[in-house]
Design a protein around this motif. Structure first.
Motif, PDB file in Angstrom:
ATOM      1  N   MET A   1      64.341  44.790  50.702  1.00  0.00           N
ATOM      2  CA  MET A   1      63.269  45.245  49.841  1.00  0.00           C
ATOM      3  C   MET A   1      62.471  44.042  49.357  1.00  0.00           C
ATOM      4  O   MET A   1      63.011  42.999  49.029  1.00  0.00           O
ATOM      5  N   PHE A   2      61.159  44.195  49.270  1.00  0.00           N
ATOM      6  CA  PHE A   2      60.242  43.137  48.851  1.00  0.00           C
ATOM      7  C   PHE A   2      60.336  42.928  47.343  1.00  0.00           C
ATOM      8  O   PHE A   2      60.236  43.867  46.567  1.00  0.00           O
ATOM      9  N   GLN A   3      60.527  41.711  46.916  1.00  0.00           N
ATOM     10  CA  GLN A   3      60.548  41.368  45.495  1.00  0.00           C
ATOM     11  C   GLN A   3      59.304  40.567  45.161  1.00  0.00           C
ATOM     12  O   GLN A   3      59.017  39.575  45.810  1.00  0.00           O
ATOM     13  N   SER A   4      58.578  40.983  44.171  1.00  0.00           N
ATOM     14  CA  SER A   4      57.350  40.310  43.778  1.00  0.00           C
ATOM     15  C   SER A   4      57.631  39.280  42.700  1.00  0.00           C
ATOM     16  O   SER A   4      58.462  39.492  41.824  1.00  0.00           O
ATOM     17  N   GLU A   5      56.935  38.192  42.778  1.00  0.00           N
ATOM     18  CA  GLU A   5      57.021  37.158  41.755  1.00  0.00           C
ATOM     19  C   GLU A   5      56.044  37.425  40.616  1.00  0.00           C
ATOM     20  O   GLU A   5      56.067  36.751  39.612  1.00  0.00           O
ATOM     21  N   VAL A   6      55.181  38.414  40.797  1.00  0.00           N
ATOM     22  CA  VAL A   6      54.151  38.712  39.804  1.00  0.00           C
ATOM     23  C   VAL A   6      54.739  39.597  38.720  1.00  0.00           C
ATOM     24  O   VAL A   6      55.278  40.674  38.992  1.00  0.00           O
ATOM     25  N   ALA A   7      54.644  39.145  37.462  1.00  0.00           N
ATOM     26  CA  ALA A   7      55.149  39.924  36.336  1.00  0.00           C
ATOM     27  C   ALA A   7      54.063  40.817  35.753  1.00  0.00           C
ATOM     28  O   ALA A   7      54.334  41.920  35.294  1.00  0.00           O
ATOM     29  N   ALA A   8      52.814  40.331  35.757  1.00  0.00           N
ATOM     30  CA  ALA A   8      51.684  41.097  35.229  1.00  0.00           C
ATOM     31  C   ALA A   8      50.397  40.449  35.704  1.00  0.00           C
ATOM     32  O   ALA A   8      50.382  39.289  36.125  1.00  0.00           O
ATOM     33  N   ILE A   9      49.318  41.206  35.604  1.00  0.00           N
ATOM     34  CA  ILE A   9      47.987  40.703  35.947  1.00  0.00           C
ATOM     35  C   ILE A   9      47.176  40.672  34.668  1.00  0.00           C
ATOM     36  O   ILE A   9      47.142  41.656  33.924  1.00  0.00           O
ATOM     37  N   ALA A  10      46.499  39.562  34.398  1.00  0.00           N
ATOM     38  CA  ALA A  10      45.606  39.452  33.239  1.00  0.00           C
ATOM     39  C   ALA A  10      44.175  39.369  33.742  1.00  0.00           C
ATOM     40  O   ALA A  10      43.863  38.595  34.620  1.00  0.00           O
ATOM     41  N   GLY A  11      43.317  40.208  33.170  1.00  0.00           N
ATOM     42  CA  GLY A  11      41.911  40.195  33.585  1.00  0.00           C
ATOM     43  C   GLY A  11      41.601  41.471  34.305  1.00  0.00           C
ATOM     44  O   GLY A  11      42.351  42.419  34.196  1.00  0.00           O
ATOM     45  N   PRO A  12      40.585  41.562  35.055  1.00  0.00           N
ATOM     46  CA  PRO A  12      39.435  40.687  35.220  1.00  0.00           C
ATOM     47  C   PRO A  12      38.425  40.829  34.080  1.00  0.00           C
ATOM     48  O   PRO A  12      38.643  41.594  33.146  1.00  0.00           O
ATOM     49  N   GLN A  13      37.319  40.125  34.201  1.00  0.00           N
ATOM     50  CA  GLN A  13      36.330  40.058  33.135  1.00  0.00           C
ATOM     51  C   GLN A  13      35.341  41.212  33.134  1.00  0.00           C
ATOM     52  O   GLN A  13      34.593  41.360  32.184  1.00  0.00           O
ATOM     53  N   ALA A  14      35.295  42.017  34.176  1.00  0.00           N
ATOM     54  CA  ALA A  14      34.293  43.076  34.256  1.00  0.00           C
ATOM     55  C   ALA A  14      34.945  44.414  34.562  1.00  0.00           C
ATOM     56  O   ALA A  14      35.948  44.483  35.280  1.00  0.00           O
ATOM     57  N   SER A  15      34.354  45.480  34.037  1.00  0.00           N
ATOM     58  CA  SER A  15      34.899  46.823  34.237  1.00  0.00           C
ATOM     59  C   SER A  15      34.877  47.248  35.691  1.00  0.00           C
ATOM     60  O   SER A  15      35.821  47.882  36.175  1.00  0.00           O
ATOM     61  N   ASP A  16      33.807  46.921  36.417  1.00  0.00           N
ATOM     62  CA  ASP A  16      33.714  47.381  37.805  1.00  0.00           C
ATOM     63  C   ASP A  16      34.823  46.786  38.662  1.00  0.00           C
ATOM     64  O   ASP A  16      35.402  47.472  39.502  1.00  0.00           O
ATOM     65  N   VAL A  17      35.163  45.531  38.441  1.00  0.00           N
ATOM     66  CA  VAL A  17      36.256  44.904  39.190  1.00  0.00           C
ATOM     67  C   VAL A  17      37.597  45.452  38.717  1.00  0.00           C
ATOM     68  O   VAL A  17      38.539  45.607  39.499  1.00  0.00           O
ATOM     69  N   SER A  18      37.680  45.814  37.449  1.00  0.00           N
ATOM     70  CA  SER A  18      38.928  46.348  36.896  1.00  0.00           C
ATOM     71  C   SER A  18      39.353  47.642  37.562  1.00  0.00           C
ATOM     72  O   SER A  18      40.544  47.920  37.677  1.00  0.00           O
ATOM     73  N   HIS A  19      38.391  48.455  37.999  1.00  0.00           N
ATOM     74  CA  HIS A  19      38.747  49.689  38.713  1.00  0.00           C
ATOM     75  C   HIS A  19      39.569  49.363  39.958  1.00  0.00           C
ATOM     76  O   HIS A  19      40.619  49.975  40.192  1.00  0.00           O
ATOM     77  N   PHE A  20      39.110  48.408  40.728  1.00  0.00           N
ATOM     78  CA  PHE A  20      39.817  48.030  41.947  1.00  0.00           C
ATOM     79  C   PHE A  20      41.178  47.417  41.621  1.00  0.00           C
ATOM     80  O   PHE A  20      42.199  47.794  42.211  1.00  0.00           O
ATOM     81  N   VAL A  21      41.201  46.488  40.675  1.00  0.00           N
ATOM     82  CA  VAL A  21      42.452  45.811  40.342  1.00  0.00           C
ATOM     83  C   VAL A  21      43.453  46.802  39.734  1.00  0.00           C
ATOM     84  O   VAL A  21      44.650  46.737  40.011  1.00  0.00           O
ATOM     85  N   ALA A  22      42.978  47.745  38.917  1.00  0.00           N
ATOM     86  CA  ALA A  22      43.870  48.754  38.327  1.00  0.00           C
ATOM     87  C   ALA A  22      44.488  49.626  39.415  1.00  0.00           C
ATOM     88  O   ALA A  22      45.661  50.009  39.328  1.00  0.00           O
ATOM     89  N   HIS A  23      43.696  49.920  40.431  1.00  0.00           N
ATOM     90  CA  HIS A  23      44.222  50.694  41.561  1.00  0.00           C
ATOM     91  C   HIS A  23      45.325  49.907  42.272  1.00  0.00           C
ATOM     92  O   HIS A  23      46.388  50.446  42.591  1.00  0.00           O
ATOM     93  N   MET A  24      45.080  48.627  42.501  1.00  0.00           N
ATOM     94  CA  MET A  24      46.080  47.782  43.166  1.00  0.00           C
ATOM     95  C   MET A  24      47.328  47.624  42.290  1.00  0.00           C
ATOM     96  O   MET A  24      48.447  47.626  42.800  1.00  0.00           O
ATOM     97  N   ALA A  25      47.128  47.501  40.982  1.00  0.00           N
ATOM     98  CA  ALA A  25      48.259  47.379  40.064  1.00  0.00           C
ATOM     99  C   ALA A  25      49.125  48.638  40.111  1.00  0.00           C
ATOM    100  O   ALA A  25      50.357  48.561  40.088  1.00  0.00           O
ATOM    101  N   ALA A  26      48.483  49.793  40.189  1.00  0.00           N
ATOM    102  CA  ALA A  26      49.234  51.047  40.266  1.00  0.00           C
ATOM    103  C   ALA A  26      50.027  51.130  41.575  1.00  0.00           C
ATOM    104  O   ALA A  26      51.184  51.561  41.575  1.00  0.00           O
ATOM    105  N   LEU A  27      49.407  50.702  42.668  1.00  0.00           N
ATOM    106  CA  LEU A  27      50.098  50.740  43.967  1.00  0.00           C
ATOM    107  C   LEU A  27      51.311  49.814  43.996  1.00  0.00           C
ATOM    108  O   LEU A  27      52.339  50.141  44.585  1.00  0.00           O
ATOM    109  N   THR A  28      51.185  48.664  43.368  1.00  0.00           N
ATOM    110  CA  THR A  28      52.272  47.684  43.380  1.00  0.00           C
ATOM    111  C   THR A  28      53.180  47.786  42.158  1.00  0.00           C
ATOM    112  O   THR A  28      54.148  47.045  42.046  1.00  0.00           O
ATOM    113  N   GLN A  29      52.824  48.670  41.230  1.00  0.00           N
ATOM    114  CA  GLN A  29      53.570  48.874  39.986  1.00  0.00           C
ATOM    115  C   GLN A  29      53.703  47.578  39.178  1.00  0.00           C
ATOM    116  O   GLN A  29      54.756  47.251  38.640  1.00  0.00           O
ATOM    117  N   VAL A  30      52.569  46.861  39.112  1.00  0.00           N
ATOM    118  CA  VAL A  30      52.492  45.633  38.315  1.00  0.00           C
ATOM    119  C   VAL A  30      51.517  45.896  37.171  1.00  0.00           C
ATOM    120  O   VAL A  30      50.387  46.325  37.406  1.00  0.00           O
TER     121      VAL A  30
END
Length: 148
Positions: A1-30
């Motif tokens: 099983m893949f273990q991630s070194e990422v504990a959390a993501i901080a940012g980004p600075q804009a709402s439009d980019v946050s939509h994409f990053v939030a989607h990725m965070a949900a997929l990776t459960q970070v």
């Protein structure tokens, strides 16, 4: 099983980019902690790993609407940036004004690379229509140009 070194993501600075990053965070459960994303369409219900630290635009527009209602103003004009951040914030403002019996009479959107002459032309048209209440919802650099 893949273990991630990422504990959390901080940012980004804009709402439009946050939509994409939030989607990725949900997929990776970070968890994604956002200090700047204010778009009201970003929610913990849609993105369970998204944590907003800034006030959402819906809450900010609620305060603006309360101010408009307190002074008895019945109409307002919105000047905003033409992206998800601006559109969603102005949509929240419109809905809140409607609930209080006021209305958003006119909306003027500006693209990110708008020139000074275009802004001047729009403001000149608006002053000839004798509007009194303007809600400016855009990044500070663009708002500075509007106020100058």
């Amino acid at each position: 099983m893949f273990q991630s070194e990422v504990a959390a993501i901080a940012g980004p600075q804009a709402s439009d980019v946050s939509h994409f990053v939030a989607h990725m965070a949900a997929l990776t459960q970070v968890p994604l902690v956002s200090f700047a994303a204010t778009d009201p369409s970003l929610s913990e219900f849609q993105y369970p790993y998204f944590l907003r630290v800034a006030w959402s635009d819906a809450l900010q527009m609620s305060a603006v609407t309360d101010l408009i209602h307190y002074y008895g103003w019945r109409e307002a004009v919105a000047l905003y940036i033409d992206d998800d951040y601006g559109q969603n914030g102005v949509d929240a403002l419109r809905d809140l004004l409607d609930n209080l019996g006021s209305k958003l009479t006119f909306k003027a959107s500006f693209s990110a690379g708008v020139d000074n002459q275009t802004i001047t032309d729009v403001l000149t048209d608006l002053t000839s229509m004798q509007y009194r209440v303007f809600v400016v919802h855009m990044p500070p650099s663009m708002a500075r140009t509007v106020f100058l």
